[in-house]
Design a protein around this motif. Structure first.
Motif, PDB file in Angstrom:
ATOM      1  N   THR A  90     -18.097 -86.081   9.463  1.00  0.00           N
ATOM      2  CA  THR A  90     -17.019 -86.047   8.476  1.00  0.00           C
ATOM      3  C   THR A  90     -16.424 -84.650   8.359  1.00  0.00           C
ATOM      4  OG1 THR A  90     -17.881 -87.893   7.191  1.00  0.00           O
ATOM      5  CG2 THR A  90     -16.488 -86.318   6.012  1.00  0.00           C
ATOM      6  N   GLN A 116      -7.927 -85.979   8.634  1.00  0.00           N
ATOM      7  CA  GLN A 116      -9.217 -86.232   7.976  1.00  0.00           C
ATOM      8  C   GLN A 116      -9.975 -87.352   8.678  1.00  0.00           C
ATOM      9  OE1 GLN A 116     -10.712 -84.698   5.145  1.00  0.00           O
ATOM     10  NE2 GLN A 116     -12.476 -85.952   5.709  1.00  0.00           N
ATOM     11  N   THR A 118     -13.502 -89.449   8.004  1.00  0.00           N
ATOM     12  CA  THR A 118     -14.587 -89.704   7.064  1.00  0.00           C
ATOM     13  C   THR A 118     -15.466 -90.805   7.624  1.00  0.00           C
ATOM     14  OG1 THR A 118     -13.190 -89.092   5.187  1.00  0.00           O
ATOM     15  CG2 THR A 118     -15.199 -90.318   4.704  1.00  0.00           C
TER      16      THR A 118
END
Length: 121
Positions: A90, A116, A118
């Motif tokens: 992450t 991003q 995750t």
């Protein structure tokens, strides 16, 4: 002017896969090395993978065997295929591209805005 744009991040479960893309455009004469870096929360930015203009690659130890970096020189694009993702993967993934501009015929380092990733457990 040069633009570097990443795409492909998102939310994935542990064990899943994601493919990141990074495309460079603009005043480009040639592209030398391209790379992906990761910044986890509260951590410094670290190298994930790197690929030279000739196609030679290197990876951070924790990514070897799970991540694959590749490039399409015709599209000025670098990819990062991420398999067997773990929660510790992450972070925000940044693309770095070393570009020789048409105007100055000198190499400059450009960063994308970050995407991003995750990984949930």
């Amino acid at each position: 002017q040069v633009h570097v744009v990443e795409s492909g991040g998102g939310l994935v479960q542990a064990g899943g896969s994601l493919r990141l893309s990074c495309a460079a455009s603009g005043n480009i004469f040639s592209i030398n090395a391209m790379g992906w870096y990761r910044q986890a929360p509260g951590q410094q930015r670290e190298l994930v993978a790197h690929i030279t203009s000739g196609g030679s690659t290197n990876y951070a130890d924790s990514m070897k065997g799970r991540f694959t970096i590749s490039r399409d020189n015709a599209k000025n694009t670098v990819y990062l295929q991420m398999n067997s993702l773990k929660p510790e993967d992450t972070g925000v993934y940044y693309c770095n591209v070393r570009i020789v501009t048409s105007e100055l015929r000198k190499e400059f380092s450009y960063w994308g805005q970050g995407t991003q990733v995750t990984v949930s457990s």
